[in-house]
Design an enzyme around this catalytic site. Structure first.
Site, short mmCIF file in Angstrom:
data_model
loop_
_atom_site.label_atom_id
_atom_site.label_comp_id
_atom_site.label_asym_id
_atom_site.label_seq_id
_atom_site.Cartn_x
_atom_site.Cartn_y
_atom_site.Cartn_z
N ARG A 49 0.87 -1.30 -0.08
CA ARG A 49 0.22 -0.08 0.11
C ARG A 49 1.09 0.85 -0.18
O ARG A 49 0.55 2.04 0.18
CB ARG A 49 -0.86 -0.23 1.02
CG ARG A 49 -2.11 1.69 0.73
CD ARG A 49 -2.82 1.32 1.08
NE ARG A 49 -3.66 2.13 0.34
CZ ARG A 49 -3.87 2.86 -0.24
NH1 ARG A 49 -2.34 2.90 -0.90
NH2 ARG A 49 -5.22 4.36 0.49
N LYS A 50 2.66 0.94 0.26
CA LYS A 50 3.20 1.98 0.42
C LYS A 50 3.50 2.67 -0.87
O LYS A 50 3.59 1.68 -1.80
CB LYS A 50 4.50 2.44 1.15
CG LYS A 50 3.50 0.84 2.88
CD LYS A 50 2.47 2.32 3.01
CE LYS A 50 1.83 1.77 4.33
NZ LYS A 50 0.88 1.97 5.41
N VAL A 51 4.61 3.03 -1.20
CA VAL A 51 5.13 4.38 -2.71
C VAL A 51 5.86 2.65 -2.58
O VAL A 51 6.26 2.63 -3.98
CB VAL A 51 5.88 5.43 -2.26
CG1 VAL A 51 6.21 5.83 -3.07
CG2 VAL A 51 4.79 6.84 -1.90
#
Ligand SMILES: *Cc1c(COP(=O)(O)O)cnc(C)c1O
Length: 381
Positions: free
Chosen positions: A185-187
């Protein structure tokens, strides 16, 4: 359905993971060291310690600073629940402070009101990648003898006053540590994973011991030498190691980071333009001295909006757009109902009700972003 997000992975990551497997060295090893160097170089810190998740990074940073039972750590309730959970994992108690209306980041004035005799640290969250006003927390920390730990789970690639997030550990009087997550879900992602960056050599050494059952670093670093060294375990540690398979993916993801940021910012600019003349939705407020990575794009409902956020999300889903609810409130969840500060979070509660997240991922096509924009207008009719 246009998803809220999608990891940006390619053949390079697949090849790198396969090479790690073929090498026969699959747990923490040379690729973990390489990934740590890449993140430390990017942030401009002396040290980076890879771990198994963002939550592990937060827990380890607090434990490494000696925070434990009887202590309090001030944090926002308006954050992913892992922020408060990680504090509890040390035996300390989270104390909730409110957020600012414009940025949804921790409000320094609210933090100051919550400081008590047991307060040891402030956990500053860069909400969905938008940097908090760190200098104001450093001033509070100095006045009250508190450590600043950054929950930068979402904020790799964001910047504050000319430095990348994480890099403020290298500033005199700055953060003790900043913690990143590599959840999909992160970059950038390693499947699961996390990293603590710091400029304090003793803290980095302690984190390296604590992530590996408390094993003395000297013994660990002699791995592969001919001499037999009996390891020692002088304090209670954890198994928070990252595998070399994950780190191999992370090294490739770091090479893509600039491209990922460019793409995310371009898509966000399209949303900003579209929302500029929307009747009751607007884009996020970005202060002048920060750069966000748009880990998420939060749209806000105006006060005079004729609909509630959950209705907007439901109607967007009918149009095949998977918008998500805004940032959660930890104090609404059972383990954190009774925390100190939980009864004074008016801005957090309002912000939670008035925000929603729009789909945003680097490989999002022009057709997809236009479909989301069209849907945002369709639901006004
Ligand atoms: C994702 C996230 C975490 C936890 O990271 P994991 O890698 O899932 O353990 C912690 N804090 C915030 C603000 C997050 O968004």
């Amino acid at each position: 359905m246009i998803p809220i997000t999608r990891p940006f992975l390619g053949d390079e990551e697949a090849e790198a993971a396969a090479a790690a497997v073929r090498s026969g060295w699959v747990t923490q090893g040379p690729r973990v060291a390489e990934f740590e160097s890449a993140v430390a170089d990017y942030c401009g810190t002396e040290h980076a310690v890879a771990v198994s998740s963002g939550t592990a990074a937060l827990h380890l940073a607090l434990a490494g600073l000696g925070i434990g039972p009887g202590d309090e750590v001030i944090c926002p309730s308006m954050s992913f629940v892992a922020t408060a959970n990680a504090i509890c994992m040390t035996g300390a108690a989270p104390v909730f402070a409110d957020v600012e209306r414009r940025t949804y980041n921790l409000d320094p004035r609210s933090v100051e009101k919550m400081i008590g005799p047991a307060t040891k640290a402030i956990m500053v969250v860069h909400q969905i990648g938008l940097p908090a006003d760190l200098e104001r927390f450093y001033a509070i920390g100095r006045r009250n003898g508190l450590e600043i730990v950054e929950d930068a789970a979402c904020a790799l690639g964001s910047g504050y006053r000319g430095r990348p997030i994480g890099g403020h550990c290298a500033v005199e009087g700055g953060s003790a540590a900043a913690c990143f997550s590599f959840h999909p879900r992160k970059v950038i992602t390693t499947g699961e994973g996390g990293m603590v960056v710091t400029d304090r050599p003793e803290l980095a050494d302690r984190l390296r011991r604590l992530r590996n059952h408390g094993m003395s670093v000297a013994a660990a670093s002699r791995h592969g030498s001919r001499e037999f060294v009996e390891p020692s375990y002088d304090e209670l540690g954890f198994n928070y190691r990252m595998s070399d398979i994950q780190a191999a993916v992370g090294v490739e993801q770091m090479k893509r980071l600039d491209d990922i940021l460019r793409r995310r910012r371009k898509l966000a600019a399209r949303y900003d333009a579209a929302l500029a003349d929307h009747p009751w939705l607007c884009g996020p407020f970005i202060p002048e001295d920060v750069q966000t990575n748009y880990q998420s794009y939060a749209a806000r409902l105006a006060d005079e909006a004729p609909v509630r956020c959950d209705e907007v999300i439901a109607r967007l889903r009918e149009l095949d757009v998977a918008a998500g609810a805004g940032i959660m409130l930890a104090h609404r969840e059972k383990p954190h109902h009774q925390r100190r500060g939980a009864d004074k979070l008016t801005v957090s509660e309002e912000a939670n009700e008035r925000s929603l997240l729009l789909p945003l991922y680097p490989q999002m096509s022009e057709a997809e972003v236009e479909q989301v924009v069209d849907s945002l207008w369709k639901i006004t009719k």
